[in-house]
Design an enzyme around this catalytic site. Sequence first.
Site, short mmCIF file in Angstrom:
data_model
loop_
_atom_site.label_atom_id
_atom_site.label_comp_id
_atom_site.label_asym_id
_atom_site.label_seq_id
_atom_site.Cartn_x
_atom_site.Cartn_y
_atom_site.Cartn_z
N ARG A 1 -5.54 -9.18 -2.97
CA ARG A 1 -5.73 -7.95 -3.74
C ARG A 1 -6.01 -8.26 -5.21
O ARG A 1 -6.63 -7.46 -5.91
CB ARG A 1 -4.54 -7.00 -3.56
CG ARG A 1 -4.51 -6.37 -2.17
CD ARG A 1 -3.25 -5.54 -1.96
NE ARG A 1 -2.06 -6.34 -1.89
CZ ARG A 1 -1.49 -6.79 -0.77
NH1 ARG A 1 -2.03 -6.49 0.40
NH2 ARG A 1 -0.40 -7.52 -0.80
N GLU B 1 10.37 -16.28 1.32
CA GLU B 1 11.73 -16.06 1.80
C GLU B 1 12.02 -16.97 3.01
O GLU B 1 13.09 -17.56 3.11
CB GLU B 1 11.91 -14.59 2.18
CG GLU B 1 13.35 -14.18 2.20
CD GLU B 1 13.50 -12.68 2.38
OE1 GLU B 1 12.52 -11.95 2.14
OE2 GLU B 1 14.60 -12.27 2.77
P1 AMP Z 1 6.24 -12.81 -5.20
O1 AMP Z 1 5.68 -14.19 -5.03
O2 AMP Z 1 7.62 -12.66 -4.59
O3 AMP Z 1 6.18 -12.32 -6.63
O4 AMP Z 1 5.32 -11.83 -4.34
C1 AMP Z 1 4.11 -11.36 -4.84
C2 AMP Z 1 3.04 -11.31 -3.79
O5 AMP Z 1 3.53 -10.78 -2.55
C3 AMP Z 1 1.90 -10.40 -4.23
O6 AMP Z 1 0.67 -11.03 -3.90
C4 AMP Z 1 2.13 -9.11 -3.47
O7 AMP Z 1 0.91 -8.60 -2.98
C5 AMP Z 1 3.08 -9.46 -2.33
N1 AMP Z 1 4.30 -8.61 -2.28
C6 AMP Z 1 5.57 -9.04 -2.44
N2 AMP Z 1 6.46 -8.04 -2.31
C7 AMP Z 1 5.73 -6.92 -2.08
C8 AMP Z 1 6.06 -5.52 -1.86
N3 AMP Z 1 7.33 -5.07 -1.88
N4 AMP Z 1 5.05 -4.65 -1.66
C9 AMP Z 1 3.77 -5.09 -1.67
N5 AMP Z 1 3.38 -6.37 -1.84
C10 AMP Z 1 4.34 -7.28 -2.05
#
Ligand code: AMP
Length: 196
Positions: free
Chosen positions: A79, A116
């Site tokens: 995205r 995770e």
């Molecule tokens: P992070 O690495 O934990 O910051 O996760 C970010 C990535 O995961 C981004 O590319 C988001 O598109 C996706 N992502 C993580 N959590 C969510 C959520 N609650 N809703 C939508 N996309 C998420």
Amino acid sequence: MWRPKRCQRQSLKRRGQCTKSMDFKQFIRTIPDYPKPGIMFRDVTTLMADATALKSAIDAMAAPFRGRKIDQVAGIDARGFILGGALAIELGAGFTALRKPGKLPWQTFSETYELEYGTDELHMHTDALKPGDQVLLVDDLIATGGTAEAGLKLLRRAKADVVAAAFLVDLPDLGGAERLKEHGIMVHSLMSFGGH
Ligand code: AMP
């Protein structure tokens, strides 16, 4: 077609009342327990599907960087490509793709990051950037910050100067924006949601 409540009225849209000080959060569709129990998935496709909201969001994301030298916008798969491409055009910059493994055809730098459950990787062409390029990192959402941090490390391996990171959505309770700021870059997001 999915529509946010306040902008269903075409008369409001025509008068621009859905664009001035736009409440971007109303354009995000929240899907509980996707992709697994306990996650509130913040779906940005509903914002992207609305022409007025998409244009306003790109304008607002670009605003802090207008008049500054941005050589490249680096978008995170997938995205981040949509937002990053639009921002690159707005800011007169090129676009660099930070991609999932096995997608880029040339030599790449790679960074592994924790999910995770398990790990994932981001890749970038080794010749995508020149040392000293001023780069804006872009994704749709920052949660724990692991993905964006991997992107930042890739850009720095190419000796780029990462000016800031920009997101549509921040989930501040997961600490990602703070994690990025510890690396000394500015973090901008248009909206935030509490919780996971
Ligand atoms: P992070 O690495 O934990 O910051 O996760 C970010 C990535 O995961 C981004 O590319 C988001 O598109 C996706 N992502 C993580 N959590 C969510 C959520 N609650 N809703 C939508 N996309 C998420």
